[in-house]
Design a protein around this motif. Structure first.
Motif, PDB file in Angstrom:
ATOM      1  N   LYS A  69       1.384   3.361  10.778  1.00 33.39           N
ATOM      2  CA  LYS A  69       0.955   1.999  10.517  1.00 33.39           C
ATOM      3  C   LYS A  69       0.989   1.524   9.133  1.00 33.39           C
ATOM      4  O   LYS A  69       1.303   0.148   8.969  1.00 33.39           O
ATOM      5  N   ALA A  70       1.117   2.170   8.070  1.00 33.32           N
ATOM      6  CA  ALA A  70       1.432   1.667   6.610  1.00 33.32           C
ATOM      7  C   ALA A  70       2.845   1.378   6.827  1.00 33.32           C
ATOM      8  O   ALA A  70       3.291   0.514   6.186  1.00 33.32           O
ATOM      9  N   TRP A  71       3.724   1.911   7.446  1.00 35.75           N
ATOM     10  CA  TRP A  71       5.232   1.554   7.799  1.00 35.75           C
ATOM     11  C   TRP A  71       5.268   0.204   8.156  1.00 35.75           C
ATOM     12  O   TRP A  71       6.037  -0.627   7.944  1.00 35.75           O
ATOM     13  N   ALA A  72       4.492  -0.233   9.411  1.00 30.85           N
ATOM     14  CA  ALA A  72       4.465  -1.280   9.881  1.00 30.85           C
ATOM     15  C   ALA A  72       4.155  -2.257   8.923  1.00 30.85           C
ATOM     16  O   ALA A  72       4.570  -3.667   9.032  1.00 30.85           O
ATOM     17  N   ASP A  73       2.957  -2.149   8.185  1.00 31.45           N
ATOM     18  CA  ASP A  73       2.464  -3.210   7.279  1.00 31.45           C
ATOM     19  C   ASP A  73       3.470  -3.627   6.365  1.00 31.45           C
ATOM     20  O   ASP A  73       3.434  -4.705   5.701  1.00 31.45           O
ATOM     21  N   GLY A  95       4.877 -14.186   1.467  1.00 33.98           N
ATOM     22  CA  GLY A  95       4.026 -13.464   0.809  1.00 33.98           C
ATOM     23  C   GLY A  95       2.878 -12.975   1.964  1.00 33.98           C
ATOM     24  O   GLY A  95       1.357 -12.901   1.388  1.00 33.98           O
ATOM     25  N   ARG A  96       3.072 -12.838   3.058  1.00 29.06           N
ATOM     26  CA  ARG A  96       2.113 -12.409   3.979  1.00 29.06           C
ATOM     27  C   ARG A  96       2.618 -11.622   5.169  1.00 29.06           C
ATOM     28  O   ARG A  96       3.939 -11.874   5.249  1.00 29.06           O
ATOM     29  N   ALA A  97       1.926 -10.850   5.934  1.00 27.57           N
ATOM     30  CA  ALA A  97       2.469 -10.388   7.043  1.00 27.57           C
ATOM     31  C   ALA A  97       2.707 -11.351   8.301  1.00 27.57           C
ATOM     32  O   ALA A  97       2.135 -12.666   8.141  1.00 27.57           O
ATOM     33  N   ARG A  98       3.508 -10.816   9.269  1.00 29.86           N
ATOM     34  CA  ARG A  98       3.598 -11.706  10.433  1.00 29.86           C
ATOM     35  C   ARG A  98       2.453 -11.735  11.387  1.00 29.86           C
ATOM     36  O   ARG A  98       2.395 -12.626  12.328  1.00 29.86           O
ATOM     37  N   GLY A  99       1.755 -10.733  11.260  1.00 29.77           N
ATOM     38  CA  GLY A  99       0.569 -10.670  12.431  1.00 29.77           C
ATOM     39  C   GLY A  99      -0.407  -9.552  12.013  1.00 29.77           C
ATOM     40  O   GLY A  99      -0.604  -9.500  10.797  1.00 29.77           O
ATOM     41  N   VAL A 100      -1.064  -9.037  12.599  1.00 30.67           N
ATOM     42  CA  VAL A 100      -2.074  -7.975  12.321  1.00 30.67           C
ATOM     43  C   VAL A 100      -1.667  -6.514  12.347  1.00 30.67           C
ATOM     44  O   VAL A 100      -2.642  -5.806  12.289  1.00 30.67           O
ATOM     45  N   GLY A 101      -0.347  -6.315  12.449  1.00 28.39           N
ATOM     46  CA  GLY A 101       0.274  -4.922  12.180  1.00 28.39           C
ATOM     47  C   GLY A 101       0.146  -4.094  13.578  1.00 28.39           C
ATOM     48  O   GLY A 101      -0.070  -4.716  14.794  1.00 28.39           O
ATOM     49  N   GLY A 102       0.630  -2.794  13.529  1.00 28.48           N
ATOM     50  CA  GLY A 102       0.771  -2.033  14.677  1.00 28.48           C
ATOM     51  C   GLY A 102       1.267  -0.703  13.993  1.00 28.48           C
ATOM     52  O   GLY A 102       0.814  -0.078  13.169  1.00 28.48           O
ATOM     53  N   ILE A 103       2.296  -0.188  14.563  1.00 32.93           N
ATOM     54  CA  ILE A 103       2.929   0.925  14.167  1.00 32.93           C
ATOM     55  C   ILE A 103       4.521   0.744  14.249  1.00 32.93           C
ATOM     56  O   ILE A 103       5.000   0.001  14.830  1.00 32.93           O
ATOM     57  N   HIS A 122      -5.059  -1.392  17.740  1.00 37.12           N
ATOM     58  CA  HIS A 122      -4.876  -0.324  16.871  1.00 37.12           C
ATOM     59  C   HIS A 122      -5.652   0.919  17.409  1.00 37.12           C
ATOM     60  O   HIS A 122      -5.027   2.190  17.108  1.00 37.12           O
ATOM     61  N   ASP A 123      -6.776   1.037  17.977  1.00 42.01           N
ATOM     62  CA  ASP A 123      -7.397   2.208  18.463  1.00 42.01           C
ATOM     63  C   ASP A 123      -6.481   2.805  19.667  1.00 42.01           C
ATOM     64  O   ASP A 123      -6.327   4.076  19.691  1.00 42.01           O
ATOM     65  N   THR A 124      -5.880   1.787  20.417  1.00 42.35           N
ATOM     66  CA  THR A 124      -5.057   2.595  21.655  1.00 42.35           C
ATOM     67  C   THR A 124      -3.762   3.256  20.630  1.00 42.35           C
ATOM     68  O   THR A 124      -3.605   4.228  21.474  1.00 42.35           O
ATOM     69  N   LEU A 125      -3.085   2.678  19.919  1.00 44.02           N
ATOM     70  CA  LEU A 125      -1.954   3.247  19.283  1.00 44.02           C
ATOM     71  C   LEU A 125      -2.497   4.363  18.499  1.00 44.02           C
ATOM     72  O   LEU A 125      -1.726   5.551  18.489  1.00 44.02           O
ATOM     73  N   ARG A 126      -3.730   4.494  17.735  1.00 45.14           N
ATOM     74  CA  ARG A 126      -4.165   5.758  17.200  1.00 45.14           C
ATOM     75  C   ARG A 126      -4.229   6.907  18.241  1.00 45.14           C
ATOM     76  O   ARG A 126      -3.633   8.085  17.827  1.00 45.14           O
ATOM     77  N   GLY A 128       8.204   0.838  17.981  1.00 42.60           N
ATOM     78  CA  GLY A 128       6.871   0.450  17.394  1.00 42.60           C
ATOM     79  C   GLY A 128       6.638  -0.789  18.211  1.00 42.60           C
ATOM     80  O   GLY A 128       7.048  -1.340  19.202  1.00 42.60           O
ATOM     81  N   THR A 129       5.564  -1.314  17.602  1.00 37.62           N
ATOM     82  CA  THR A 129       4.818  -2.368  18.318  1.00 37.62           C
ATOM     83  C   THR A 129       3.858  -3.025  17.223  1.00 37.62           C
ATOM     84  O   THR A 129       3.237  -2.509  16.469  1.00 37.62           O
ATOM     85  N   ASP A 130       3.664  -4.295  17.300  1.00 39.67           N
ATOM     86  CA  ASP A 130       2.757  -5.058  16.646  1.00 39.67           C
ATOM     87  C   ASP A 130       2.419  -6.169  17.083  1.00 39.67           C
ATOM     88  O   ASP A 130       2.985  -6.885  18.245  1.00 39.67           O
TER      89      ASP A 130
END
Length: 284
Positions: free
Chosen positions: A173-177, A186-194, A154-158, A137-139
């Motif tokens: 994407k949900a798995w990456a989140d 209590g937070r994500a490390r970034g804006v996600g990916g897959i 995200h559009d490129t990954l989609r 994956g990538t994030d």
């Protein structure tokens, strides 16, 4: 399966070569008084354990403050702790036979300009006598968020996921989140990916084709963002925000990241395993 393993390892190596060339070309296009950055390539070996790889690290470039693009192909016998963990995950035969083979590429980039996002990517194949699977994956990890950058990533990954499974992007994407989340903050490390793991549909060519699509999507997803932000003006407050965000990244990789744990537990080169850590970070 020997032929498939050779094919996968060769492709991961080829992807590593293309990304290294693209990053050095970006360094050449960037303006600045500093010399364009170049990768230092170091062969790695798992002494008395089996296999090795290439550790490729660039430090102090015009665009990249530190970036690692590592490739590995390793084999041997899992240590009892790693064997028990995989047996607990339900890997067939792992409780009885701890042999394994794995190959993949792992990349983390920390940028000079605080407006340019840090990024992670990896793809891999894992084999045991009872099973095989793909993962990766990538994030994106910006310290200063830009909605248009996140949307492009995200559009490129989609688009990369779409030909391989109607639900792949949404599911991964949900798995990456869930995966790239720092519970103690209590937070994500970034804006996600897959993110995906244990991918074995029973169709090796199809699963490998998807893994290649993830790797192929990385440069189109990330390079335009790096190029867009690498010359953007920044101030000390921006740099401070970047260093604090890097502290979060370091915490995640040292406490939760599967790849870090696996690499250290299987005796891979510690410098190669920990190349994901930023060169500088800050805690408040």
């Amino acid at each position: 399966m020997d032929e498939q393993r050779r094919t996968a390892a060769s492709w991961f190596h080829e992807l590593r070569d293309r990304i290294v060339a693209a990053f050095e070309a970006l360094e050449d296009r960037a303006s600045g008084d500093a010399p364009a950055g170049r990768f230092e390539v170091t062969p790695t070996e798992r002494a008395e354990k089996g296999g090795g790889g290439l550790m490729s690290v660039m430090r102090g470039g015009r665009v990249f403050e530190k970036v690692g693009v590592n490739w590995s192909e390793v084999h041997g016998t899992l240590a009892p702790k790693a064997q028990a963990a995989m047996a607990a995950r339900g890997v067939p035969g792992m409780a009885e036979d701890p042999r394994f083979w794995a190959s993949g590429i792992s990349l983390v980039a920390h940028m000079q300009n605080p407006h340019a996002p840090a990024v992670h990517m990896n793809t891999r194949m894992f084999w045991t006598p009872g099973a095989w699977w793909f993962g990766g994956g990538t994030d994106l990890n910006p310290c200063i968020d830009y909605a248009e950058d996140t949307a492009h990533f995200h559009d490129t990954l989609r688009a990369a996921c779409a030909p391989h499974g109607a639900d792949y992007y949404d599911r991964f994407k949900a798995w990456a989140d869930e995966y790239f989340f720092i519970p103690h903050r209590g937070r994500a490390r970034g804006v996600g990916g897959i993110f995906y793991d244990d991918l074995n549909t029973g169709d090796w060519p199809a699963d490998f084709a998807f893994t290649k699509a993830v790797g192929e999507a990385f440069l189109p997803a990330f390079l335009p963002l790096a190029e867009r932000r690498m010359g953007q003006p920044w101030d000390e407050a921006d740099k401070d925000a970047q260093l604090i965000h890097r502290g979060l990244y370091a915490e995640y990789n040292l406490v939760y990241d599967r790849g870090t744990k696996f690499g250290l537990e299987t005796g891979h080169n510690a410098d190669a395993v920990l190349m994901s850590l930023p060169p500088l970070a800050k805690w408040v």
